[in-house]
Scaffold this active site. Structure first.
Site, mmCIF file in Angstrom:
data_model
loop_
_atom_site.group_PDB
_atom_site.id
_atom_site.type_symbol
_atom_site.label_atom_id
_atom_site.label_comp_id
_atom_site.label_asym_id
_atom_site.label_seq_id
_atom_site.Cartn_x
_atom_site.Cartn_y
_atom_site.Cartn_z
ATOM 1 N N TYR A 41 -0.437 10.364 -4.842
ATOM 2 C CA TYR A 41 -1.574 11.092 -4.278
ATOM 3 C C TYR A 41 -1.122 12.509 -3.956
ATOM 4 O O TYR A 41 0.075 12.767 -3.792
ATOM 5 C CB TYR A 41 -2.108 10.404 -3.009
ATOM 6 C CG TYR A 41 -1.121 10.350 -1.863
ATOM 7 C CD1 TYR A 41 -1.095 11.331 -0.865
ATOM 8 C CD2 TYR A 41 -0.186 9.315 -1.767
ATOM 9 C CE1 TYR A 41 -0.175 11.278 0.179
ATOM 10 C CE2 TYR A 41 0.729 9.251 -0.731
ATOM 11 C CZ TYR A 41 0.726 10.234 0.246
ATOM 12 O OH TYR A 41 1.632 10.185 1.274
ATOM 13 N N THR A 47 5.636 9.255 0.855
ATOM 14 C CA THR A 47 5.904 8.989 -0.560
ATOM 15 C C THR A 47 5.546 10.169 -1.461
ATOM 16 O O THR A 47 6.151 10.335 -2.510
ATOM 17 C CB THR A 47 5.124 7.758 -1.051
ATOM 18 O OG1 THR A 47 3.729 7.950 -0.794
ATOM 19 C CG2 THR A 47 5.605 6.491 -0.367
ATOM 20 N N ASP A 107 0.513 7.722 12.927
ATOM 21 C CA ASP A 107 0.411 7.786 11.461
ATOM 22 C C ASP A 107 -0.282 9.078 10.995
ATOM 23 O O ASP A 107 -0.716 9.173 9.846
ATOM 24 C CB ASP A 107 -0.281 6.568 10.851
ATOM 25 C CG ASP A 107 -0.088 6.491 9.335
ATOM 26 O OD1 ASP A 107 1.000 6.880 8.858
ATOM 27 O OD2 ASP A 107 -1.027 6.094 8.624
HETATM 28 O O1 LIG Z 1 -0.958 3.362 3.618
HETATM 29 C C1 LIG Z 1 -0.653 4.505 3.184
HETATM 30 O O2 LIG Z 1 -1.291 5.078 2.282
HETATM 31 C C2 LIG Z 1 0.547 5.160 3.729
HETATM 32 C C3 LIG Z 1 1.221 6.086 2.929
HETATM 33 C C4 LIG Z 1 2.414 6.579 3.368
HETATM 34 C C5 LIG Z 1 3.251 7.434 2.531
HETATM 35 O O3 LIG Z 1 2.746 7.951 1.548
HETATM 36 O O4 LIG Z 1 4.441 7.547 2.872
HETATM 37 O O5 LIG Z 1 2.895 6.252 4.600
HETATM 38 C C6 LIG Z 1 2.217 5.405 5.440
HETATM 39 O O6 LIG Z 1 2.728 5.167 6.532
HETATM 40 C C7 LIG Z 1 1.016 4.842 4.986
#
Ligand SMILES: O=C(O)c1cc(C(=O)O)oc(=O)c1
Length: 309
Positions: free
Chosen positions: A61, A89, A261
């Site tokens: 994303y 990520t 978050d």
């Molecule tokens: O559920 C998610 O989309 C999400 C994504 C990320 C990330 O992209 O690291 O981290 C999170 O804590 C939750």
């Protein structure tokens, strides 16, 4: 190429956010609940800014920038003192944006990194000096494609000497398959976002039962009572999440962490008001002792142990 990536940009570099990407709340309310002094938001992220810290070409994303300055302004607005910044990520294993944010925090942030198994001892030492105290292993296919267990094991071996812990992000429905692997990992293991139970099933959800069984097997397991906005079926004010979080806080008072978050990557149903998330805390941790452990004592033991000596 991920949606939103700019053709020809280096490494997937400067980008436009995904067309349907939901930005974080523009003006969160000021919570009525006042966190205890020294409270830690133990799960949040920074994104970019992409012009300085490009997103990874492997990302799933492309978010709106969410900078260290914006994070620290939110911290102050919500009445918190510190942050634990978890590598998102969308930045892959390039931890630069997170390290830059920690460096700007004046000692009030620490981090959880994503690292490759081939990382050198010198690079690990640099991460440690930069405030990193853990690594994250992600098992969500929508975020990482595949979870390379053999590589995760090698990373776990690499970090053992540093005294770091491991953060795991999985869906509780996957836990039956994953439990043997996770249980074999060394050291302290922190489970993200309550292990993502299926809220529609209520607190008897079999996935949630598995998460609790794992928590019961060893004091090595910790858990974050975070992300009501992701887990809820009912929507705000997240009444359906409260019994889940409350059970965890009651049963594992010394092994629970709380986080906003922020900036809430990949939300599609709605964007939470971070002030309202803070106002959930007394509903899940009803007394001041439980609140102090959840918000101060537990995260300090994991991320700033030297200050507790
Ligand atoms: O559920 C998610 O989309 C999400 C994504 C990320 C990330 O992209 O690291 O981290 C999170 O804590 C939750």
């Amino acid at each position: 190429m991920p949606q939103g990536a700019t053709q020809g940009s280096p490494g997937g570099g400067i980008t436009q956010p995904d067309a349907d990407y939901m930005p974080f709340h523009p003006a969160p309310s000021r919570p009525g609940f006042v966190p205890p002094p020294g409270a830690v938001d133990a799960h949040c992220h920074v994104f970019g800014p992409a012009a300085v810290f490009p997103f990874a070409s492997t990302r799933k994303y492309t978010p709106v920038d969410a900078t260290a300055g914006q994070l620290f302004a939110l911290r102050d607005h919500l009445g918190f003192s510190r942050n634990v910044i978890v590598q998102a990520t969308c930045h892959g294993s390039d931890n630069s944006a997170m390290l830059d944010a920690i460096a700007r925090s004046g000692g009030r942030a620490r981090g959880v990194a994503v690292v490759d198994a081939e990382i050198s001892d010198g690079e690990l030492a640099t991460l440690h000096a930069g405030g990193v105290r853990g690594v994250r292993f992600n098992f969500l296919k929508r975020l990482v494609g595949n979870a390379p267990k053999d590589r995760y094991v090698r990373v776990a071996e690499r970090i053992a000497a540093l005294g770091w812990h491991i953060v795991v992000y999985f869906e509780s429905a996957e836990l039956e398959d994953l439990a043997p692997f996770i249980t074999a990992l060394p050291g302290t293991i922190v489970i993200d976002h309550m292990g993502r139970p299926e809220l529609a099933n209520g607190p008897d959800d079999p996935g949630f039962a598995r998460v609790r069984t794992l928590m019961d097997t060893s004091e090595r397991f910790w858990i974050k009572v975070s992300c009501p906005e992701r887990l809820t079926v009912a929507g705000p004010p997240y009444d359906d999440v409260v019994p889940f979080a409350r059970l965890l806080v009651a049963d594992y008072p010394d092994r629970v962490l709380w986080g906003t978050d922020w900036p809430h990557p990949n939300m599609t149903s709605h964007m939470p008001d971070d002030g309202a998330l803070v106002d959930m805390i007394p509903r899940i941790a009803p007394d001041t002792d439980a609140q102090y452990r959840l918000l101060v004592d537990n995260p300090m033991r994991l991320y700033w142990p030297e200050e507790r000596a």
